[in-house]
Design an enzyme around this catalytic site. Structure first.
Site, PDB file in Angstrom:
ATOM      1  N   HIS A   1       0.861  -1.189   0.000  1.00 41.65           N
ATOM      2  CA  HIS A   1       0.000   0.000   0.000  1.00 41.65           C
ATOM      3  C   HIS A   1       0.899   1.242   0.000  1.00 41.65           C
ATOM      4  O   HIS A   1       1.162   1.830   1.053  1.00 41.65           O
ATOM      5  CB  HIS A   1      -0.912  -0.018   1.217  1.00 41.65           C
ATOM      6  CG  HIS A   1      -1.956   1.060   1.222  1.00 41.65           C
ATOM      7  ND1 HIS A   1      -3.185   0.898   1.814  1.00 41.65           N
ATOM      8  CD2 HIS A   1      -1.962   2.313   0.712  1.00 41.65           C
ATOM      9  CE1 HIS A   1      -3.891   2.018   1.676  1.00 41.65           C
ATOM     10  NE2 HIS A   1      -3.154   2.887   1.013  1.00 41.65           N
TER      11      HIS A   1
ATOM     12  N   GLU B   1      -2.628  -1.622  -3.144  1.00 39.18           N
ATOM     13  CA  GLU B   1      -3.701  -0.812  -2.576  1.00 39.18           C
ATOM     14  C   GLU B   1      -3.311   0.662  -2.608  1.00 39.18           C
ATOM     15  O   GLU B   1      -2.126   1.000  -2.517  1.00 39.18           O
ATOM     16  CB  GLU B   1      -3.948  -1.194  -1.114  1.00 39.18           C
ATOM     17  CG  GLU B   1      -4.356  -2.621  -0.884  1.00 39.18           C
ATOM     18  CD  GLU B   1      -4.592  -2.921   0.588  1.00 39.18           C
ATOM     19  OE1 GLU B   1      -5.251  -3.931   0.876  1.00 39.18           O
ATOM     20  OE2 GLU B   1      -4.120  -2.158   1.445  1.00 39.18           O
TER      21      GLU B   1
ATOM     22  N   THR C   1      -3.379   5.402   8.950  1.00 43.43           N
ATOM     23  CA  THR C   1      -3.716   4.147   8.295  1.00 43.43           C
ATOM     24  C   THR C   1      -5.105   4.306   7.695  1.00 43.43           C
ATOM     25  O   THR C   1      -5.789   5.302   7.949  1.00 43.43           O
ATOM     26  CB  THR C   1      -3.676   2.973   9.288  1.00 43.43           C
ATOM     27  OG1 THR C   1      -3.883   1.740   8.571  1.00 43.43           O
ATOM     28  CG2 THR C   1      -4.728   3.115  10.378  1.00 43.43           C
TER      29      THR C   1
ATOM     30  N   HIS D   1      -8.111  -5.324   7.560  1.00 43.74           N
ATOM     31  CA  HIS D   1      -7.870  -4.285   8.554  1.00 43.74           C
ATOM     32  C   HIS D   1      -8.165  -4.810   9.958  1.00 43.74           C
ATOM     33  O   HIS D   1      -9.305  -5.087  10.309  1.00 43.74           O
ATOM     34  CB  HIS D   1      -8.673  -3.002   8.316  1.00 43.74           C
ATOM     35  CG  HIS D   1      -8.000  -1.799   8.926  1.00 43.74           C
ATOM     36  ND1 HIS D   1      -7.080  -1.040   8.238  1.00 43.74           N
ATOM     37  CD2 HIS D   1      -8.069  -1.263  10.160  1.00 43.74           C
ATOM     38  CE1 HIS D   1      -6.636  -0.061   9.020  1.00 43.74           C
ATOM     39  NE2 HIS D   1      -7.215  -0.193  10.199  1.00 43.74           N
TER      40      HIS D   1
ATOM     41  N   GLY E   1      -1.574  -7.485   7.463  1.00 46.57           N
ATOM     42  CA  GLY E   1      -0.226  -6.987   7.574  1.00 46.57           C
ATOM     43  C   GLY E   1       0.201  -6.722   9.001  1.00 46.57           C
ATOM     44  O   GLY E   1       1.039  -7.426   9.555  1.00 46.57           O
TER      45      GLY E   1
END
Length: 237
Positions: A43, A70, A100, A190, A213
């Site tokens: 990302h 992303e 985030t 998430h 992640g």
């Protein structure tokens, strides 16, 4: 089986804190695939505070599973995706200064914009996904953009589950049921972790992929990344 894509942003954060190339983003991508992960997620953000745009270019020839990029589709990001042609692009409406990702798209307000961007990616044979809250109107709006999939933003579920409130899964079940009816593929991500992933997977019909992640890397500090990847794979069967 639900596929596991490992988001390696946190590896880049650690690397960038000291400069140089330790730990190596490319080596970790190679390793998590070797350990059984079905994909690698990155990302990049405009300030490149963790994953850098060059990382995407370096990873392209090394990711032989699914490569998922992303990000917010500003022009620089669009150009990167069209250059590297990952398996999937996941569109996330994060602001430049966001710590985030913290919300899904308003797919009604942004429908025209998303439709245009998604059409460009699909012309280049890149699978598309939209980061979405578990709100039925937003799922319907996502369908209207022409996207292939949605990625359910799971922070609310994870928070409620951590408090012992398993009813927090209900909006996600309803969103998934509607997505299935509309022919949208379902991804999720998430704050999913070893603690909550099995419960989430068992309640979401036709969950295709999760992108994990932060939790996965934190858990790996204690348990080792190969072990943790395989623990996720076991829970996602």
């Amino acid at each position: 089986m639900t596929k596991l894509s490992v988001n390696i942003n946190k590896i880049a954060t650690l690397r960038n804190s000291r400069g140089g190339n330790v730990p190596s983003v490319t080596q970790v991508a190679i390793d998590v695939q070797k350990f059984g992960a079905h994909g690698v997620t990155i990302h990049p953000r405009p300030d490149e505070r963790h994953i850098r745009y060059q990382d995407a270019r370096d990873l392209k020839p090394l990711v032989y599973t699914e490569f998922n990029i992303e990000g917010n589709p500003v022009q620089k990001f669009i150009d990167l995706v069209l250059e590297t042609k990952p398996t999937q692009v996941t569109l996330v409406p994060d602001a430049d200064d966001a710590l985030t990702s913290n919300a899904g798209w308003d797919t009604i307000k942004n429908q025209s914009f998303l439709t245009e961007v998604i059409a460009e990616f699909k012309r280049n044979s890149i699978r598309t996904s939209i980061f979405a809250d578990p709100v039925l109107a937003m799922i319907e709006g996502a369908k209207a953009t022409g996207t292939d999939r949605i990625e359910l933003y799971t922070e609310s579920f994870a928070h409620q589950y951590g408090l012992g409130n398993t009813n927090g899964i209900q909006p996600y079940v309803e969103a998934a049921n509607l997505s299935n009816q509309l022919g949208l593929g379902i991804n999720a991500g998430h704050d999913l972790s070893l603690e909550n992933i099995k419960f989430f997977k068992e309640h979401i019909p036709n969950l295709l992929e999760v992108s994990i992640g932060h939790a996965l890397i934190c858990e790996s500090l204690y348990l080792g990344i190969e072990n943790v990847v395989n623990m996720y794979l076991h829970k996602l069967k």
